[in-house]
Motif scaffolding. Structure first.
Motif, mmCIF file in Angstrom:
data_model
loop_
_atom_site.group_PDB
_atom_site.id
_atom_site.type_symbol
_atom_site.label_atom_id
_atom_site.label_comp_id
_atom_site.label_asym_id
_atom_site.label_seq_id
_atom_site.Cartn_x
_atom_site.Cartn_y
_atom_site.Cartn_z
ATOM 1 N N GLN A 224 4.706 3.058 -6.358
ATOM 2 C CA GLN A 224 3.965 1.846 -6.743
ATOM 3 C C GLN A 224 4.770 1.042 -7.774
ATOM 4 O O GLN A 224 4.900 -0.177 -7.663
ATOM 5 C CB GLN A 224 2.610 2.218 -7.360
ATOM 6 C CG GLN A 224 1.566 2.593 -6.337
ATOM 7 C CD GLN A 224 0.271 3.030 -7.004
ATOM 8 O OE1 GLN A 224 -0.113 4.189 -6.896
ATOM 9 N NE2 GLN A 224 -0.391 2.130 -7.689
ATOM 10 N N ARG B 298 -10.164 5.525 -6.229
ATOM 11 C CA ARG B 298 -9.086 5.536 -7.222
ATOM 12 C C ARG B 298 -9.293 4.472 -8.292
ATOM 13 O O ARG B 298 -9.082 4.713 -9.478
ATOM 14 C CB ARG B 298 -7.736 5.337 -6.518
ATOM 15 C CG ARG B 298 -6.537 5.086 -7.431
ATOM 16 C CD ARG B 298 -6.121 6.294 -8.255
ATOM 17 N NE ARG B 298 -5.735 7.440 -7.473
ATOM 18 C CZ ARG B 298 -4.485 7.736 -7.099
ATOM 19 N NH1 ARG B 298 -3.503 6.962 -7.450
ATOM 20 N NH2 ARG B 298 -4.231 8.831 -6.397
ATOM 21 N N TYR B 299 -9.674 3.269 -7.865
ATOM 22 C CA TYR B 299 -9.718 2.145 -8.800
ATOM 23 C C TYR B 299 -11.136 1.798 -9.261
ATOM 24 O O TYR B 299 -11.321 0.815 -9.964
ATOM 25 C CB TYR B 299 -9.063 0.908 -8.171
ATOM 26 C CG TYR B 299 -7.593 1.093 -7.851
ATOM 27 C CD1 TYR B 299 -6.621 0.943 -8.844
ATOM 28 C CD2 TYR B 299 -7.166 1.424 -6.572
ATOM 29 C CE1 TYR B 299 -5.275 1.110 -8.556
ATOM 30 C CE2 TYR B 299 -5.823 1.593 -6.267
ATOM 31 C CZ TYR B 299 -4.885 1.437 -7.257
ATOM 32 O OH TYR B 299 -3.549 1.605 -6.974
ATOM 33 N N LEU C 61 0.845 -1.189 0.000
ATOM 34 C CA LEU C 61 0.000 0.000 0.000
ATOM 35 C C LEU C 61 0.882 1.240 0.000
ATOM 36 O O LEU C 61 1.777 1.363 0.832
ATOM 37 C CB LEU C 61 -0.910 -0.013 1.228
ATOM 38 C CG LEU C 61 -1.919 -1.149 1.241
ATOM 39 C CD1 LEU C 61 -2.642 -1.198 2.581
ATOM 40 C CD2 LEU C 61 -2.918 -0.984 0.105
ATOM 41 N N GLY D 165 1.979 -2.850 -6.372
ATOM 42 C CA GLY D 165 1.891 -1.546 -5.715
ATOM 43 C C GLY D 165 0.486 -1.004 -5.859
ATOM 44 O O GLY D 165 -0.026 -0.877 -6.967
ATOM 45 N N VAL D 166 -0.161 -0.702 -4.751
ATOM 46 C CA VAL D 166 -1.548 -0.230 -4.765
ATOM 47 C C VAL D 166 -1.620 1.109 -4.029
ATOM 48 O O VAL D 166 -1.117 1.228 -2.908
ATOM 49 C CB VAL D 166 -2.481 -1.252 -4.076
ATOM 50 C CG1 VAL D 166 -3.889 -0.708 -3.921
ATOM 51 C CG2 VAL D 166 -2.501 -2.566 -4.849
ATOM 52 N N TYR D 167 -2.216 2.090 -4.668
ATOM 53 C CA TYR D 167 -2.447 3.355 -3.969
ATOM 54 C C TYR D 167 -3.341 3.087 -2.765
ATOM 55 O O TYR D 167 -4.382 2.438 -2.882
ATOM 56 C CB TYR D 167 -3.114 4.355 -4.919
ATOM 57 C CG TYR D 167 -3.575 5.617 -4.223
ATOM 58 C CD1 TYR D 167 -2.646 6.558 -3.772
ATOM 59 C CD2 TYR D 167 -4.928 5.861 -3.997
ATOM 60 C CE1 TYR D 167 -3.056 7.706 -3.118
ATOM 61 C CE2 TYR D 167 -5.350 7.011 -3.350
ATOM 62 C CZ TYR D 167 -4.407 7.926 -2.918
ATOM 63 O OH TYR D 167 -4.821 9.052 -2.255
ATOM 64 N N ILE E 226 -9.254 3.677 -1.899
ATOM 65 C CA ILE E 226 -8.913 2.724 -2.959
ATOM 66 C C ILE E 226 -10.102 2.561 -3.913
ATOM 67 O O ILE E 226 -9.934 2.565 -5.138
ATOM 68 C CB ILE E 226 -8.498 1.378 -2.329
ATOM 69 C CG1 ILE E 226 -7.147 1.522 -1.620
ATOM 70 C CG2 ILE E 226 -8.448 0.266 -3.380
ATOM 71 C CD1 ILE E 226 -6.769 0.357 -0.719
#
Lengths: 282, 282
Positions: A234, B270-271, A221, A245-247, B267
């Protein structure tokens, strides 16, 4: 990597850091000098490759752009600890020039030799000055003081904090209160001229250091308020096989990610595992 | 489920709750009355089935005992909200008697009708008194007051808190400070005679309510200091297809699990997802 590409990337990074030092991290645009012949200003920022389709992981068919971090040098403050050494080893294996930092140059060099793969060692201040990206993997005790002492060499750089402020008692691990909210927010407060990102909190040092472990099965994260910096970190995380890699949100939401390491330790104890996280549905 | 099994379980739970009311949650042993003819005292506690091998998930070949929760009735305080209604729907589909609670009995009954599957509705106090297990899915605002008002009917019961104390501003979600440390710890402080467990913090209400979603792909972290209660809630979580119940640490480590919901919301934004967690290596 081709020499030309490395030169181009080095120049882009140099320009980025140069402008950051003069204008601060929030004032990249508009540039106050002409673009180089035949190139737009966009290319002087960290280059993005063409969008690529992620396969096997993530939402099927999802496309997003990846920052290219190939060849960036990585300095690791506190690189003689298990976490730092584990990250150093994996980034060195991925072909990055890695500089291990310690208060003691001798100990840093010994750690670098134990890793091999071209890693070198130096005092923390030298590492902060030389590396493109600096990872902070020091113990929580002394975190603030070390970063205060490195404010100047870290100015303009992306600083990746992976420190977990935890205490332990006979009932196990628990998060320590942090005046600034989290270790990452403390770093941001102490380093106003740097681009602070939180990441790599949950990566098991044991797995990073184990030569038998080829892939590390978890999501890293990445937290921060600077999109370009979180995108870059990321991409950096994904240089380690198995890691995505994840925001993970803004810096003000870093505390619970750091503190969650206490839960992972509790899970490890209960299930005799090296637990990590995966985010579902992305 | 066979009628005999249901009777046996109902009797076990009745005895458990009866002893808890008299002796408090920490003083289950030794019993102060003779065992029923032909049965040991062990069987008057929540029954465990024989260990079963988990397949497909978890460490290959790992064996652990599962608590059998079939047929337990589940009350949901705040069951007219999306989260509560979503959980109610899934537990009703799994064959549990579900009682939806609300301040307003009429609204509770309407929510129950919208779910179908035999769910019923009642005022919160009646739900607290009637249900075997009580899930707290109320808004954070009013959480403490509601639980204080239900101390008596909730005494001796397993109370599952899934409340996330979050604030929102133009930068998105962030965790609210909680005097007791977390919503779950507040529940434990307010309900000293109950067995408080934290769980179901990260389950997407949208997915729970979507008839097209057959499996909910995530681990439910279950936090608590009472092993029997956390085991039971883990088993309860697994009544929802796709969900795995994972022990997530002691109650003092609940804050970061609740607060992490802010990161999941970030998350999701964002995604464009309904993100959840999976724990790796277990």
């Amino acid at each position: 990597m081709a020499g030309a590409a490395r030169d181009r990337r080095a120049r882009a990074l140099h320009l980025l850091n140069h402008r950051l030092r003069r204008t601060g991290p929030r004032a990249l645009q508009p540039p106050d000098h002409p673009a180089p012949p035949g190139r737009s200003h966009r290319t002087t920022r960290l280059r993005r490759t063409a969008p690529r389709v992620r396969r096997g992981r993530g939402r099927p068919g999802m496309i997003w752009p990846m920052t290219d971090v190939t060849g960036l040098s990585i300095g690791i403050l506190g690189g003689t600890g298990d976490q730092g050494k584990g990250l150093a080893r994996r980034f060195a294996l991925a072909g990055h020039p890695v500089i291990i930092g310690s208060r003691n140059a001798q100990r840093a060099q010994e750690a670098a030799e134990s890793i091999g793969e071209g890693a070198t060692g130096a005092e923390n201040a030298e590492v902060a000055a030389r590396a493109d990206i600096v990872i902070v993997a020091v113990p929580w005790d002394g975190h603030k003081e070390l970063l205060e002492s490195l404010r100047e060499p870290l100015a303009g750089k992306i600083v990746v904090d992976c420190v977990n402020p935890l205490g332990f008692d006979k009932q196990g691990p628990f998060p320590l209160p942090v005046e600034e909210g989290s270790a990452a927010q403390q770093a941001a407060a102490v380093l106003p001229g740097s681009r602070v990102v939180g990441a790599f909190h949950h990566v098991s040092a044991v797995l990073l250091l184990d030569p038998a472990v080829e892939k590390v099965d978890l999501d890293v994260l990445v937290l921060g308020d600077d999109r370009e910096a979180t995108d870059l970190v990321q991409a950096l995380a994904e240089r380690i096989p198995g890691i995505r890699g994840v925001y993970g949100g803004r810096l003000r939401n870093a505390h619970q990610v750091e503190a969650f390491t206490a839960n992972l330790i509790a899970i490890n104890r209960r299930y005799k595992a090296h637990a990590g996280l995966r985010i579902t549905d992305i």
